[in-house]
Every structure is written in C-alpha cells, then in structure tokens.
Design an enzyme around this catalytic site. Structure first.
Site, PDB file in Angstrom:
ATOM      1  N   ARG A  14       0.838  -1.247  -0.022  1.00  0.00           N
ATOM      2  CA  ARG A  14      -0.145   0.039   0.127  1.00  0.00           C
ATOM      3  C   ARG A  14       0.950   1.363   0.076  1.00  0.00           C
ATOM      4  NH1 ARG A  14      -0.628   4.861   2.456  1.00  0.00           N
ATOM      5  NH2 ARG A  14      -0.439   3.639   4.474  1.00  0.00           N
ATOM      6  N   GLU A  15       1.375   1.353   1.121  1.00  0.00           N
ATOM      7  CA  GLU A  15       2.338   2.712   1.216  1.00  0.00           C
ATOM      8  C   GLU A  15       3.524   2.388   0.016  1.00  0.00           C
ATOM      9  OE1 GLU A  15       2.586   5.592   3.702  1.00  0.00           O
ATOM     10  OE2 GLU A  15       3.867   6.286   1.977  1.00  0.00           O
ATOM     11  N   HIS A 195       2.761   4.992  12.333  1.00  0.00           N
ATOM     12  CA  HIS A 195       3.124   5.067  11.103  1.00  0.00           C
ATOM     13  C   HIS A 195       3.941   6.198  11.030  1.00  0.00           C
ATOM     14  CE1 HIS A 195       2.231   4.655   6.665  1.00  0.00           C
ATOM     15  NE2 HIS A 195       2.593   5.871   6.521  1.00  0.00           N
ATOM     16  N   HIS A 291      39.572  -1.666  13.914  1.00  0.00           N
ATOM     17  CA  HIS A 291      38.265  -2.549  14.180  1.00  0.00           C
ATOM     18  C   HIS A 291      38.416  -4.009  13.610  1.00  0.00           C
ATOM     19  CE1 HIS A 291      34.947   0.860  13.959  1.00  0.00           C
ATOM     20  NE2 HIS A 291      36.359   1.550  13.916  1.00  0.00           N
TER      21      HIS A 291
HETATM   22  C1  HCA Z   1      -0.934   8.973   2.962  1.00  0.00           C
HETATM   23  C2  HCA Z   1      -1.617   8.461   4.232  1.00  0.00           C
HETATM   24  C3  HCA Z   1      -0.496   7.657   5.228  1.00  0.00           C
HETATM   25  C4  HCA Z   1      -1.620   6.835   6.369  1.00  0.00           C
HETATM   26  C5  HCA Z   1      -1.125   6.217   7.295  1.00  0.00           C
HETATM   27  C6  HCA Z   1      -2.289   5.553   8.185  1.00  0.00           C
HETATM   28  C7  HCA Z   1       0.136   8.575   6.055  1.00  0.00           C
HETATM   29  O1  HCA Z   1      -0.547   8.267   2.177  1.00  0.00           O
HETATM   30  O2  HCA Z   1      -0.702  10.103   3.047  1.00  0.00           O
HETATM   31  O3  HCA Z   1      -3.113   5.017   7.625  1.00  0.00           O
HETATM   32  O4  HCA Z   1      -1.936   5.319   9.359  1.00  0.00           O
HETATM   33  O5  HCA Z   1       1.148   8.687   6.100  1.00  0.00           O
HETATM   34  O6  HCA Z   1      -0.460   9.475   6.764  1.00  0.00           O
HETATM   35  O7  HCA Z   1       0.284   6.871   4.511  1.00  0.00           O
HETATM   36 CU    CU Z   2       2.285   7.243   5.048  1.00  0.00          CU
END
Ligand code: HCA
Ligand code: CU
Length: 374
Positions: A14-15, A195, A291
């Site tokens: 997804r991301e 996140h 090292h």
């Molecule tokens: C984005 C959304 C998200 C969502 C994260 C989440 C973010 O693509 O802008 O669902 O917690 O970074 O806020 O990835």
């Molecule tokens: Cu994000």
C-alpha cells in the site's frame, strides 16, 4: 514502560506502491505477500480496493490465499470503500481520516464532529462483519492534542481494535512521538499503531519511541519505500528491535530478510541503500585496522547483530592503507599461508605504502602475501 511485544504491519503493498518507481503486477503483489508471510510479519496492508479494479481483484486474491498474516485493506472512512473491502475478503480495515487543520482544509473540509459521525457509521457497518478495525488520524502530529484525544476517545468507545497515529509528513521528533503516544495511551484501552515517514530521517527512532510509550503495532515497508523518501523500513525496525531485545524478533525467519530486500530493490529498480541495516552489502564489513583487530578477536566488539542470524557473512577488508597486521595475518591464514607477527607487520607496512600511492585490489594484496609463503 517495558517493551514486550511489537506487531509488524507491513505496508509495502500500500504505502510501498506509493513510492515513485513502484508499480507491482498481480503476480508480484502475490510474491511480495508470500515472502512477507514466510518472513512472519503479523499484518500485510494492501491498497484500497477503491483505488483501481486490479487493486480490488488483488485484494481478493491475496486475502483468500490462506496466508498466516492478517490481510488488511487501507481505506478512506467511507461506507462505499469499506463495503468493497469487506466484499473482497479483507480480514481487517485500516481506516484513515485527515485531522490536522492543514489537511482538513486542503483535503475534505469536515469538522471534528463530522469526522466522528462518519466514523461511527462506518464502524457500525463493520461490526456486522468479522473484520478487525483500526482508525487512524492522518497527520496526527500536526493535529492539536486536545482534538486528537477527543477523536481517539470517541472512536475507541465505538469498539475498535486499534487506533493509528501517523506522522504523515515526517515532522515529529522522537520525544514528541513518545509524549503524544504516552498521552493517547492513557486515554484509550485498545491497541495503538504508529506509522512514521522518514523526511527528517527519524522514522525508525520515532517508531521505537512509539513502542516505548505503549504503541503495539508498527508500520513498515520493505526497504522503507513509500511516498517521497518513504517510512520505517522492515530491516531497520528488525535491527532496532533485535539490538534492543532479540526476543522481540525471535518469531520471524530472519534469514529471509536480505532476499526480501533484494527482491523489492529489483522490482522497483533501485539498489539496496549502502546504509540499509542488515542487507546493505557493507552492513557487516570491517575496514580500519583497529576495528578488524578487535572483530577478529571477538565479533561482538564491533557487531551488535550477528550476521549469521540473517544468513549474512562478515567481511574484513585488507586492500587499503588503513589495514592492520591482524587482518593481514587472518587473510594469509585464509590463503593457507602462516605469517608470524613480524612478517604480518612487514606485509601490512608494504600494503599501507602502496595504498598511499594508488587504489589497491584484493588480488594484488594476495600476491604480496604469497611472497611470504614458505
Ligand atoms: C498517506 C496516508 C498515510 C496513512 C497512514 C495510516 C500517512 O499516504 O498520506 O493509515 O496510518 O502517512 O498518513 O500513509
Ligand atoms: Cu504514509
């Protein structure tokens, strides 16, 4: 706060798809999901089925594939999107709503009360289906704390498994993450997901602080790919947890990590970053004489992770002017040549002098060592 458990939620599908050069085919999406599942992440998050017809079909394919990991759909907090997620077999939905003043204005223009009202409708619908529910405030760290707490308390009271805190623009500092998560922790009983984006290079540190403050779930992607320069990487998070307490990663098949990183690097057309924990070609490479001497005596002197635990091997560089005689003696042993200390020192001195003149390669160093063979 003792950190006893961390659930890894991988959002490469997804991301990660939001990374500049990512565009996964269906078979690549399935291969990524299978590899993540074999590694052992607890959750795999997929693009919303509302994003495109193929995304909806791929959600169904992966959700019904019998993986151990829980398959989540990342969806806007809209009934239409949530229905699609349920129809396509999602085992959980990760709902999100922008709450900062900046994004509320630029994105949806709703008030906090309207956000909670819509969340209530969506959550009520989901209660009729067997799915895990998470609600996240997009741009958490640019949202006023009292507003955040109001929303989180309201949605938690509706009966959900998790709330999410998202550092959407990578602006939060580790202490700020600790403070905000700790305050939210006191307000809700459900699990807490974090996140964090890496715009300011704090993604891993922020995620770890979130855990220390009581978060239970951390979002990662393979190599950290995502919007802009991405989020916390799976490898980075694993390294952070493993160095803190190896028990936290004991349930993962760690030897699969370098291959997972290699596979994603190839799919999105980048190389594994030189500073990637664990999978960088140099993550277990030692160079300076000080090292190498210590590492050869006891690897733990300069290695906080055991390369073998990740199917990697240590390398010790000898073809450069910073070399020490211990590393030279060790390299000679590998070639089947025994050098006493005086000979090893002499060979090292020659290599240092040559290294001052020009770049060296390992073959020319080996040739020098062969001159010392009986
Ligand atoms: C984005 C959304 C998200 C969502 C994260 C989440 C973010 O693509 O802008 O669902 O917690 O970074 O806020 O990835
Ligand atoms: Cu994000």
């Amino acid at each position: 706060m003792s950190l006893e458990r961390c659930f890894l939620l991988d959002t490469t599908l997804r991301e990660g798809e939001q990374f500049a050069t990512a565009r996964f085919t269906s078979s690549q999406r399935l291969a990524i999901a299978e590899a993540l599942d074999a590694f052992g992440v607890e959750y795999i998050e997929l693009t919303s089925p509302a994003a495109s017809p193929q995304s909806a079909r791929d959600l169904e394919l992966i959700a019904r594939h019998g993986l151990r990991a829980r398959i989540l759909a990342h969806v806007r907090c809209h009934l239409d999107d949530v229905r699609l997620a349920v129809e396509h077999g999602a085992q959980g939905v990760n709902l999100l709503y922008a709450t900062s003043a900046q994004l509320r204005q630029a994105s949806h223009g709703r008030s906090l009360d309207q956000i909670v009202e819509e969340a209530a409708k969506v959550i009520a619908y989901l209660h009729g289906h067997q799915v895990e529910i998470r609600f996240s405030c997009e741009d958490t760290f640019r949202t006023e704390l009292h507003e955040l707490i109001r929303i989180y308390r309201a949605v938690a009271a509706l009966g959900i498994e998790r709330i999410g805190l998202a550092d959407t623009v990578g602006i939060a500092t580790p202490r700020q993450v600790y403070d905000v998560v700790a305050q939210v922790r006191r307000e809700v009983d459900c699990d807490i997901e974090f996140h964090g984006h890496n715009d300011a290079g704090c993604a891993i540190a922020n995620a770890f602080c979130a855990l220390e403050a009581g978060a239970t779930h951390i979002d990662v992607t393979v190599l950290g790919i995502g919007e802009r320069n991405g989020i916390a990487s799976l490898g980075g998070m694993v390294a952070r947890l493993a160095t803190f307490n190896p028990d936290l990663v004991a349930r993962y098949d760690l030897t699969l990590l370098p291959e997972l990183d290699r596979m994603l690097a190839e799919m999105v057309g980048v190389s594994i970053p030189f500073d990637a924990p664990i999978s960088s070609p140099y993550a277990f490479h030692h160079k300076a004489g000080l090292h190498t001497k210590a590492v050869l005596a006891d690897p733990r002197s300069y290695e906080v992770l055991d390369p073998a635990a990740f199917g990697r091997t240590r390398t010790v560089a000898v073809a450069h002017r910073l070399v020490g005689w211990h590393a030279i003696a060790e390299r000679a042993r590998e070639l089947g040549i025994y050098l006493n200390e005086a000979a090893a020192r002499e060979a090292a001195a020659r290599i240092k002098a040559l290294g001052d003149e020009h770049e060296l390669d390992s073959t020319s160093v080996d040739e020098i060592l062969y001159e010392y063979a009986e």
